[in-house]
Scaffold this motif. Structure first.
Motif, short mmCIF file in Angstrom:
data_model
loop_
_atom_site.label_atom_id
_atom_site.label_comp_id
_atom_site.label_asym_id
_atom_site.label_seq_id
_atom_site.Cartn_x
_atom_site.Cartn_y
_atom_site.Cartn_z
N LEU A 146 0.83 -1.21 0.00
CA LEU A 146 0.00 0.00 0.00
C LEU A 146 0.86 1.26 0.00
CD1 LEU A 146 -2.72 -1.17 2.57
CD2 LEU A 146 -3.08 -0.68 0.13
N MET A 147 1.96 1.20 0.77
CA MET A 147 2.85 2.37 0.81
C MET A 147 3.54 2.58 -0.55
SD MET A 147 4.57 2.63 4.52
CE MET A 147 4.01 1.51 5.78
N ASP A 148 3.89 1.46 -1.20
CA ASP A 148 4.46 1.56 -2.56
C ASP A 148 3.48 2.29 -3.48
OD1 ASP A 148 6.59 0.01 -1.77
OD2 ASP A 148 6.03 -1.76 -2.93
N ALA A 149 2.20 1.86 -3.42
CA ALA A 149 1.19 2.43 -4.32
C ALA A 149 1.04 3.92 -4.08
CB ALA A 149 -0.15 1.71 -4.12
N ARG A 150 1.03 4.29 -2.80
CA ARG A 150 0.85 5.71 -2.47
C ARG A 150 2.05 6.53 -2.96
NH1 ARG A 150 -1.62 9.63 0.59
NH2 ARG A 150 -0.20 10.92 1.79
N ARG A 151 3.24 5.98 -2.72
CA ARG A 151 4.44 6.72 -3.11
C ARG A 151 4.54 6.82 -4.64
NH1 ARG A 151 7.52 10.90 -1.77
NH2 ARG A 151 8.00 11.25 -3.95
N LEU A 152 4.17 5.74 -5.33
CA LEU A 152 4.23 5.76 -6.79
C LEU A 152 3.28 6.83 -7.34
CD1 LEU A 152 5.23 4.54 -9.46
CD2 LEU A 152 3.41 2.83 -9.30
N ALA A 153 2.07 6.89 -6.75
CA ALA A 153 1.10 7.91 -7.20
C ALA A 153 1.68 9.31 -6.98
CB ALA A 153 -0.21 7.73 -6.43
N LYS A 154 2.33 9.50 -5.83
CA LYS A 154 2.91 10.81 -5.51
C LYS A 154 4.02 11.18 -6.50
CE LYS A 154 3.12 12.73 -0.93
NZ LYS A 154 3.49 12.49 0.45
N SER A 155 4.89 10.23 -6.77
CA SER A 155 6.01 10.49 -7.68
C SER A 155 5.49 10.80 -9.08
CB SER A 155 6.95 9.28 -7.73
OG SER A 155 7.51 9.04 -6.47
N LEU A 156 4.47 10.07 -9.52
CA LEU A 156 3.92 10.30 -10.86
C LEU A 156 3.24 11.66 -10.95
CD1 LEU A 156 2.42 6.75 -11.57
CD2 LEU A 156 4.31 7.82 -12.80
N THR A 157 2.67 12.11 -9.84
CA THR A 157 2.00 13.42 -9.84
C THR A 157 3.02 14.55 -9.85
OG1 THR A 157 0.31 12.39 -8.48
CG2 THR A 157 0.23 14.78 -8.63
N ARG A 158 4.12 14.34 -9.10
CA ARG A 158 5.10 15.42 -8.92
C ARG A 158 6.01 15.63 -10.12
NH1 ARG A 158 7.39 14.78 -2.90
NH2 ARG A 158 5.63 15.72 -1.83
N LEU A 159 6.37 14.53 -10.79
CA LEU A 159 7.39 14.63 -11.83
C LEU A 159 6.79 14.38 -13.22
CD1 LEU A 159 10.09 12.74 -9.80
CD2 LEU A 159 10.22 15.13 -10.47
N ASP A 160 7.14 15.24 -14.17
CA ASP A 160 6.57 15.12 -15.52
C ASP A 160 7.16 13.95 -16.28
OD1 ASP A 160 4.98 17.27 -15.08
OD2 ASP A 160 6.46 18.73 -15.80
N GLU A 161 8.48 13.73 -16.09
CA GLU A 161 9.15 12.65 -16.83
C GLU A 161 8.86 11.30 -16.18
OE1 GLU A 161 10.99 12.00 -19.49
OE2 GLU A 161 10.45 14.02 -20.17
N LEU A 162 8.29 10.37 -16.94
CA LEU A 162 7.91 9.08 -16.38
C LEU A 162 9.11 8.36 -15.73
CD1 LEU A 162 5.84 6.76 -15.97
CD2 LEU A 162 6.60 5.87 -18.16
N LEU A 163 10.24 8.30 -16.44
CA LEU A 163 11.38 7.55 -15.91
C LEU A 163 11.93 8.19 -14.63
CD1 LEU A 163 13.27 6.33 -19.11
CD2 LEU A 163 11.32 5.33 -17.91
N ASP A 164 11.87 9.52 -14.56
CA ASP A 164 12.29 10.21 -13.34
C ASP A 164 11.35 9.85 -12.18
OD1 ASP A 164 14.27 11.41 -14.74
OD2 ASP A 164 13.24 13.35 -14.98
N ALA A 165 10.06 9.78 -12.50
CA ALA A 165 9.07 9.47 -11.46
C ALA A 165 9.29 8.05 -10.94
CB ALA A 165 7.65 9.62 -12.02
N LEU A 166 9.58 7.11 -11.83
CA LEU A 166 9.79 5.72 -11.39
C LEU A 166 11.05 5.62 -10.52
CD1 LEU A 166 8.78 3.65 -14.57
CD2 LEU A 166 7.37 4.52 -12.71
N LYS A 167 12.08 6.38 -10.86
CA LYS A 167 13.32 6.40 -10.05
C LYS A 167 13.02 7.00 -8.68
CE LYS A 167 16.64 4.39 -11.13
NZ LYS A 167 16.64 3.17 -10.53
N ASP A 168 12.24 8.08 -8.70
CA ASP A 168 11.88 8.78 -7.46
C ASP A 168 11.09 7.83 -6.53
OD1 ASP A 168 11.67 11.40 -6.00
OD2 ASP A 168 9.53 10.95 -6.22
#
Ligand SMILES: Cc1cc2nc3c(=O)[nH]c(=O)nc-3n(C[C@H](O)[C@H](O)[C@H](O)COP(=O)(O)OP(=O)(O)OC[C@H]3O[C@@H](n4cnc5c(N)ncnc54)[C@H](O)[C@@H]3O)c2cc1C
Length: 237
Positions: A146-168
């Motif tokens: 659940l924490m992974d899912a929440r963090r992934l959603a946050k990273s995808l919202t914050r960063l425009d570049e998909l690969l940057d968001a996945l790294k984040d």
């Protein structure tokens, strides 16, 4: 992702799981309770509530620790003998185990210690058990997912570049996940193994340790799923 595993191990012990109806038993139970004989035998009763009951009544998960290699022997032995063994070790479990009438009503679960080198490859991303399965001794698998899912959603919202968001996402999750994987890995043999030494250490130290102010807080935080290291905790996800 074959070849991208850092670790992928199946534990020697798994467990048989079955669901019991508990309304008729008149037993008030609100917490997980377990009984051990050394670390070789473990019986557990985990209240499930009534969300999945066809009748709306309360249910309890019953589990019995078992080596995966001993499953066939269990299947081929008389079911009543095993029920008697459970009841003789822990009489409280008798009304639960008596609800089953054959081997097929219990499911064998195996436990895994899996770690990927990275949580994403190109545009493919892994969360939850797909990224980091652990044994369930600390009860944190669902939490971590659940924490992974929440963090992934946050990273995808914050960063425009998909690969940057996945790294984040990965950078923000790895420390905590590593801590729980390490703790589960080292704690599992205290609860599921043939080692008399480890079960004796468990019996002599775990309970007294939980009474020490600093240790009790550390243990509570660990079980609450908020630790990121021995001396650090999660502030937010
Ligand atoms: C016996 C046992 C006891 C546990 N006890 C606890 C506990 O007390 N507390 C706790 O926090 N965790 C516990 N866990 C761990 C917890 O269940 C997992 O960590 C958690 O369910 C992982 O969630 P997930 O969403 O990553 O994966 P899953 O819950 O495994 O979900 C993956 C889903 O994907 C589906 N799927 C798989 N392949 C495909 C496909 N090709 N196409 C479509 N769908 C697919 C599966 O059917 C499944 O529904 C326990 C695990 C076991 C086995």
């Amino acid at each position: 992702m074959h070849g991208d595993f850092k670790r992928d191990k199946t534990y020697e012990f798994g467990a048989l799981w079955g669901v019991c109806e508990t309304d008729a038993l008149d037993i008030e139970q609100s917490a997980l309770i377990q009984r051990y004989v050394d670390a070789k035998i473990m019986i557990g009763l985990l209240p499930l509530g009534s969300a999945f009951s066809a009748t709306g009544g309360k249910q309890t998960a019953f589990f019995w620790s078992l080596k995966l290699e001993e499953y066939d022997d269990w299947l081929n032995s008389p079911f009543e003998n095993w029920q008697q063994q459970v009841a003789s070790i822990w009489p409280k479990a008798k009304p639960y185990v008596d609800q089953f009438s054959n081997h097929g009503q219990l499911t064998l679960a195996s436990y895994h210690d899996t770690a990927l080198k990275t949580y994403s490859k190109g545009r493919l991303v892994f969360i939850g058990d797909a990224a980091h399965a652990t044994s369930p001794q600390l009860g944190q698998g669902a939490n971590m997912g659940l924490m992974d899912a929440r963090r992934l959603a946050k990273s995808l919202t914050r960063l425009d570049e998909l690969l940057d968001a996945l790294k984040d996402y990965e950078n923000n999750r790895k420390k905590q996940v590593r801590f729980y994987q390490m703790m589960s890995h080292y704690l599992t043999p205290f609860f599921q193994s043939d080692s008399k030494v480890l079960s004796t250490i468990r019996d002599l130290t775990f309970h007294p340790m939980s009474k020490l102010p600093f240790m009790s807080e550390l243990m509570m935080q660990t079980l609450a799923g908020v630790k990121t290291g021995p001396f650090s905790s999660l502030k937010k996800i």
